[in-house]
Write an enzyme that holds these catalytic residues in place. Structure first.
Site, short mmCIF file in Angstrom:
data_model
loop_
_atom_site.label_atom_id
_atom_site.label_comp_id
_atom_site.label_asym_id
_atom_site.label_seq_id
_atom_site.Cartn_x
_atom_site.Cartn_y
_atom_site.Cartn_z
N GLU A 56 0.83 -1.36 -0.12
CA GLU A 56 0.01 -0.03 -0.17
C GLU A 56 1.10 1.55 0.19
OE1 GLU A 56 -2.98 -0.11 -0.48
OE2 GLU A 56 -3.15 -1.81 -0.54
N GLU A 116 -0.69 -2.57 -10.00
CA GLU A 116 -0.08 -2.78 -8.36
C GLU A 116 0.94 -4.42 -8.49
OE1 GLU A 116 -2.36 -3.10 -6.32
OE2 GLU A 116 -3.70 -1.58 -7.25
N ASP A 151 3.18 -4.77 -5.55
CA ASP A 151 3.51 -5.66 -5.05
C ASP A 151 5.06 -5.40 -4.56
OD1 ASP A 151 1.79 -7.18 -4.52
OD2 ASP A 151 1.19 -7.65 -6.53
N HIS A 156 2.21 2.33 -3.42
CA HIS A 156 1.18 2.46 -4.54
C HIS A 156 1.24 3.77 -4.21
CE1 HIS A 156 -1.24 0.18 -5.57
NE2 HIS A 156 -1.73 -0.60 -5.36
#
Length: 640
Positions: free
Chosen positions: A489, A548, A552, A492
């Site tokens: 998170e 994403e 990751d 991001h």
């Protein structure tokens, strides 16, 4: 964690199968599910716990903990009263359908256009309120295209076999629903024919999931009068005044091409088709609020799409319906009862630890210039952290008043009233300061998120349990689970979308030109690493999943560094728990649906591909050239 089920002989060739193969072989997908596994098991357990508690709430052996729970109880009671829903049949929906039938012209519709939106009725465009991307302290008005019957515009391509299979299923379902609400067979067929025609004219002009994945392309500010001038048949000034009290200077248009084509889609010749498209949307959208037969038939299309063998059990569906509307109220109950302050603090400390690791890595980064580094660290330190559950329930929920069955209330009308309160509240936020204390997820949600417009990360209580996190697990296992999720998170904030927003949540380029070029090249490598990988008889779309995959990769490498900083470090445990959290068994249909529309790569590949980028993985399991898990060094992607 016991390692006895790990297939040691497979570790170097297929890490995911080595860790999860035996589980996958023995796992059964419940007939009312499209998947099972790490995330889904937690969801099922939480649902079971809360449904058990709410049985006690309904029978009076547990008292509501506050006024909001009292209202929730009344709605849950209505949702669970299957006999009453059976007796009511289609009646609750009939006034809404009559309202659409009574509209004979654009003039009729324009008389009530803003109330149409406030009442939750469909229009061939959508208006909403979100933080302004360029001035994220304040809420702005956004305009977007319409949503189509099939999940993505790519399903409408002639060469897409899935679309050709799915549209007949959709049509058949809606025709049945229409006859159940009182249309005859021929009328039902005519309505669906017209609605499908209209839907097919929308599809070429809306964005695909891949196009929407490039978040910043949604920011297309226009003067409101310019947008209104592109729409011939609707009185857009009157409409917006009814929603926000005045005509704004500006609207942010997320799909400009759609509005350029708007008058081709919506005009006098297509009025009848548009009206039938509205009827189809309303009947399909309401089926779950009516009798069991309506709910079963109304779910046919989504079950076909996801490969579920049967509908969710009535009691569980009633729980989802009521808890979905009262999500923050239910989340508050769950968080306070099952999570508590101690765990909240513990996980908060873990997030701070991950931020510190991230800061260290940014400061030691060898491809960023000093200026960009400084800005990245400023953004990192401005990150707001929400863990567990909000300190208080969003005041919006205090407005939800349910008319109980004792007072003559029915489920459909109560849901309609609550939806209206939610929609009115949303539009009342226009031009107001953004409230960053409001969570977009409830505490009982097994997930987490980062919001670039608020620069906030949120970890609901529900995800903060084994295998992601447990006091029983070693620090390495926890870092391979929740640590990697936390750092994902955080990452991001620096993925291909997030990196374009500053510490205040504004769309604002804080990079030097050279640094951004370097980052774009690395992001391109990440696209290539995943693009075209075989999965479920199809190919992964590297462009759709890039943000994403960057998160990751950043999450895993930062969590790895944190794990290495602990006294009880065990990298084998770290990597094995990373693979464990992604264990999933899904129907083929669900895998293929996600490949078309989901910004995440398939879970198996998330587990399998990312570890290949990390030198420590090769050392830990002695992976050598020639092994299936080996990737040439020049192909490995390391960004954060």
């Amino acid at each position: 964690m016991s390692n006895d089920k790990i297939n040691e002989s497979l570790i170097k060739d297929d890490f995911y199968q080595a860790v999860n193969g035996e589980w996958v072989k023995n796992a059964t997908i419940p007939s009312d599910h499209s998947s099972t596994g790490g995330f889904m098991d937690l969801v099922d357990n939480i649902d079971k716990t809360l449904m058990n508690d709410f049985d006690a709430l309904l029978d009076g052996s547990m008292q509501p903990s506050n006024d909001d729970m009292q209202e929730f109880k009344k709605l849950y009671d209505l949702a669970m009263d299957f006999d009453k829903r059976e007796q009511d049949g289609a009646n609750p929906l009939k006034a809404t359908l009559q309202r659409i039938e009574d509209v004979k012209s654009f003039d009729d519709l324009n008389q009530q256009l803003s109330d149409w939106t406030l009442s939750g009725l469909p229009l061939p465009f959508g208006f909403g309120i979100e933080a302004d991307m360029k001035n994220a302290k304040y809420n702005a008005l956004y305009a977007s295209g319409a949503s189509t019957f099939l999940p993505d515009k790519t399903y409408y391509d002639k060469q897409n076999p899935a679309g050709a299979k799915l549209m007949p299923v959709f049509r058949d379902m809606v025709q049945k629903l229409l006859t159940m609400v009182g249309y005859d067979e021929q009328q039902a067929k005519n309505i669906v024919d017209a609605a499908e025609d209209f839907d097919r004219t929308i599809a070429p002009h809306v964005k695909s999931a891949e196009e929407n994945a490039d978040f910043t392309k949604m920011y297309n500010p226009m003067s409101y009068s310019d947008l209104a001038s592109q729409i011939d048949k609707f009185d857009m000034e009157n409409y917006v005044t009814g929603l926000i009290g005045q005509v704004p200077d500006q609207v942010i248009v997320t799909e400009p091409d759609y509005f350029k084509a708007f008058n081709e889609i919506v005009n006098d010749d297509t009025f009848y088709k548009m009206k039938n498209w509205m009827i189809v949307k309303v009947v399909k959208g309401s089926a779950g609020l009516l009798s069991e037969e309506f709910r079963q038939i109304g779910g046919t299309f989504s079950r076909t799409l996801s490969g579920k063998k049967e509908a969710t059990k009535p009691k569980k569906a009633a729980y989802y319906l009521a808890s979905g509307l009262f999500d923050q109220v239910v989340g508050d109950y769950y968080g306070r009862k099952y999570f508590g302050e101690k765990a909240k603090q513990d996980v908060h400390d873990m997030v701070v630890k991950m931020i510190n690791v991230y800061e260290k890595r940014l400061s030691q980064n060898d491809w960023l210039s000093e200026d960009t580094k400084k800005m990245a660290i400023t953004k990192l330190n401005a990150l707001a952290i929400h863990v567990g559950y909000p300190d208080e329930i969003n005041p919006l929920y205090h407005q939800f008043k349910v008319v109980s069955k004792e007072d003559g209330g029915d489920l459909y009308t109560n849901v309609e009233n609550i939806d209206k309160i939610i929609t009115k509240d949303k539009f009342s936020k226009w031009n107001q300061p953004v409230d960053k204390s409001i969570w977009d997820m409830s505490a009982n949600t097994v997930n987490a998120y980062y919001s670039p417009l608020e620069n906030v990360i949120v970890f609901p209580a529900a995800i903060l349990q084994a295998p992601f996190y447990s006091l029983e697990q070693s620090s390495s296992q926890n870092f391979g689970g929740i640590g990697a999720v936390i750092a994902h998170e955080i990452s991001h904030a620096f993925d291909n979308n997030g990196c374009q927003f500053d510490q205040y949540g504004n769309l604002n380029n804080w990079w030097t030109e050279e640094d951004h070029k370097h980052f774009d090249a690395l992001a391109e490598n990440m696209i290539k690493e995943f693009d075209g990988l075989d999965f479920a008889g199809q190919k992964v779309n590297g462009n759709l999943t890039v943000s994403e995959n960057i998160a990751d990769a950043g999450g895993l490498s930062c969590a790895l560094e944190a794990a290495k900083g602990e006294n009880d470090v065990n990298l084998r445990d770290f990597f094995i728990n990373w693979a464990t959290i992604w264990r999933t068994k899904s129907t083929e249909q669900y895998k293929q649906l996600l490949l078309s529309i989901d910004v995440h790569a398939p879970t198996e590949l998330r587990a399998q591909v990312q570890v290949k980028n990390l030198e420590d993985f090769y050392k830990t399991f002695d992976v050598q050239p020639g092994d299936g898990m080996y990737m040439d060094e020049d192909k490995r992607v390391n960004i954060w």
